[in-house]
Design a protein around this motif. Structure first.
Motif, short mmCIF file in Angstrom:
data_model
loop_
_atom_site.label_atom_id
_atom_site.label_comp_id
_atom_site.label_asym_id
_atom_site.label_seq_id
_atom_site.Cartn_x
_atom_site.Cartn_y
_atom_site.Cartn_z
N SER A 75 -6.29 6.37 11.32
CA SER A 75 -6.99 6.84 10.12
C SER A 75 -8.49 6.85 10.39
O SER A 75 -9.24 6.06 9.81
CB SER A 75 -6.65 5.94 8.92
OG SER A 75 -7.17 6.49 7.73
N PRO A 97 0.80 -1.23 0.00
CA PRO A 97 0.00 0.00 0.00
C PRO A 97 0.83 1.28 0.00
O PRO A 97 0.43 2.27 -0.63
CB PRO A 97 -0.84 -0.13 1.27
CG PRO A 97 -1.00 -1.61 1.46
CD PRO A 97 0.33 -2.17 1.05
N VAL A 98 1.96 1.30 0.70
CA VAL A 98 2.78 2.52 0.68
C VAL A 98 3.54 2.62 -0.64
O VAL A 98 3.79 3.72 -1.15
CB VAL A 98 3.73 2.59 1.88
CG1 VAL A 98 2.95 2.45 3.18
CG2 VAL A 98 4.85 1.55 1.83
N TYR A 99 3.93 1.46 -1.20
CA TYR A 99 4.65 1.45 -2.48
C TYR A 99 3.80 2.03 -3.59
O TYR A 99 4.28 2.85 -4.41
CB TYR A 99 5.06 0.01 -2.80
CG TYR A 99 5.91 -0.16 -4.03
CD1 TYR A 99 6.98 0.69 -4.30
CD2 TYR A 99 5.67 -1.23 -4.90
CE1 TYR A 99 7.76 0.51 -5.43
CE2 TYR A 99 6.46 -1.42 -6.02
CZ TYR A 99 7.50 -0.54 -6.29
OH TYR A 99 8.28 -0.73 -7.39
N VAL A 100 2.52 1.65 -3.62
CA VAL A 100 1.63 2.12 -4.68
C VAL A 100 1.23 3.58 -4.47
O VAL A 100 0.69 4.22 -5.37
CB VAL A 100 0.37 1.22 -4.79
CG1 VAL A 100 -0.64 1.55 -3.69
CG2 VAL A 100 -0.28 1.34 -6.16
N ASN A 101 1.52 4.13 -3.28
CA ASN A 101 1.14 5.51 -2.99
C ASN A 101 2.35 6.41 -2.76
O ASN A 101 2.31 7.32 -1.96
CB ASN A 101 0.21 5.56 -1.77
CG ASN A 101 -0.49 6.90 -1.64
OD1 ASN A 101 -0.78 7.57 -2.63
ND2 ASN A 101 -0.74 7.32 -0.41
N GLY A 102 3.45 6.11 -3.46
CA GLY A 102 4.54 7.07 -3.52
C GLY A 102 5.79 6.73 -2.74
O GLY A 102 6.81 7.43 -2.88
N HIS A 103 5.78 5.67 -1.91
CA HIS A 103 7.02 5.30 -1.23
C HIS A 103 8.01 4.77 -2.26
O HIS A 103 7.63 4.04 -3.18
CB HIS A 103 6.74 4.24 -0.16
CG HIS A 103 7.89 3.99 0.76
ND1 HIS A 103 8.91 3.12 0.44
CD2 HIS A 103 8.18 4.48 1.98
CE1 HIS A 103 9.77 3.10 1.43
NE2 HIS A 103 9.36 3.91 2.39
#
Length: 236
Positions: A151, A99-105
């Protein structure tokens, strides 16, 4: 599975995890007289649960509005900051988080405190289990620090945050996580000062980890003026 594909799985017949009544959660809430739940729809129930809830909300001016929210329910979790007060180090994990990879990490290899879902255990038992599985550490005394929602706009999960000391003697296993769950977790031991600097650089970007590191600096084992066990009995 979605409700369109699986009919009433998870509602009145068991879903893949044997659950029913997943559309009942929230219907009996009475703690806030300004909120009246009207309907709960089960949108998806694969491993975790996505619901769409319709409710009436009384605004500050006294008028009522009909609102709808989707909530993602993955259960509650626990995490622990493991620290060595003598060597002034912390023990963290590094693992791939899609999830973090797909959102810019940059690469998805995320550094964070050991953590996991409760899975029916109480928070203390759950985090002892996770520390053993992920880092091979046998946790002694646990200090409850706080419980937070990270969240609250969409995710129901509350994370129970702990701190505990560790030492070379308490690292009795290889860790790495559970292979059957697809886990491939590396232990990362860093100086506490380095971990704080990595917050500034963005190398540590996990919310629960940042909260616990800041707590450790301000009120916890590395707060200014605290005497470590190694120096407590020494003469000036």
């Amino acid at each position: 599975m979605t409700m369109g594909d699986a009919g009433r799985a998870g509602v009145d017949v068991p879903d893949a995890r044997g659950r029913v009544g997943l559309d009942r959660v929230g219907r009996d809430l009475t703690g806030n007289p300004d909120v009246v739940v009207r309907d709960v729809e089960l949108v998806a129930a694969a491993w975790h649960v996505l619901r769409r809830t319709t409710y009436d909300f009384r605004r500050r001016d006294g008028t009522w509005s009909r609102e709808q929210r989707e909530t993602y329910d993955r259960g509650d979790g626990a995490t622990v900051l493991l620290y060595d007060p003598d060597r002034r180090t912390v023990l963290l994990t590094r693992q791939f988080r899609y999830p973090v990879y797909v959102n810019g990490h940059p690469d998805g290899m995320f550094v964070e405190t050991a953590a996991g879902l409760l899975d029916g255990d109480d928070p203390a038992a759950a985090i002892r289990r996770e520390a053993s599985e992920e880092l091979g550490v046998v946790v002694g005394e646990l200090e409850p620090v706080f419980a937070v929602w990270t969240s609250p706009g969409s995710v129901t999960e509350r994370v129970h945050c702990f701190a505990a000391p560790y030492s070379a003697e308490s690292r009795t296993g290889a860790g790495g996580g559970l292979a059957e769950d697809g886990e491939d977790i590396a232990a990362v031991e860093v100086a506490f000062a380095t971990a704080l600097a990595q917050i500034e650089s963005g190398e540590i970007a996990d919310a629960k980890t940042i909260l616990l590191l800041q707590w450790a600096a301000l009120r916890g084992p590395f707060r200014p003026g605290r005497i470590s066990p190694a120096t407590a009995g020494s003469c000036p």
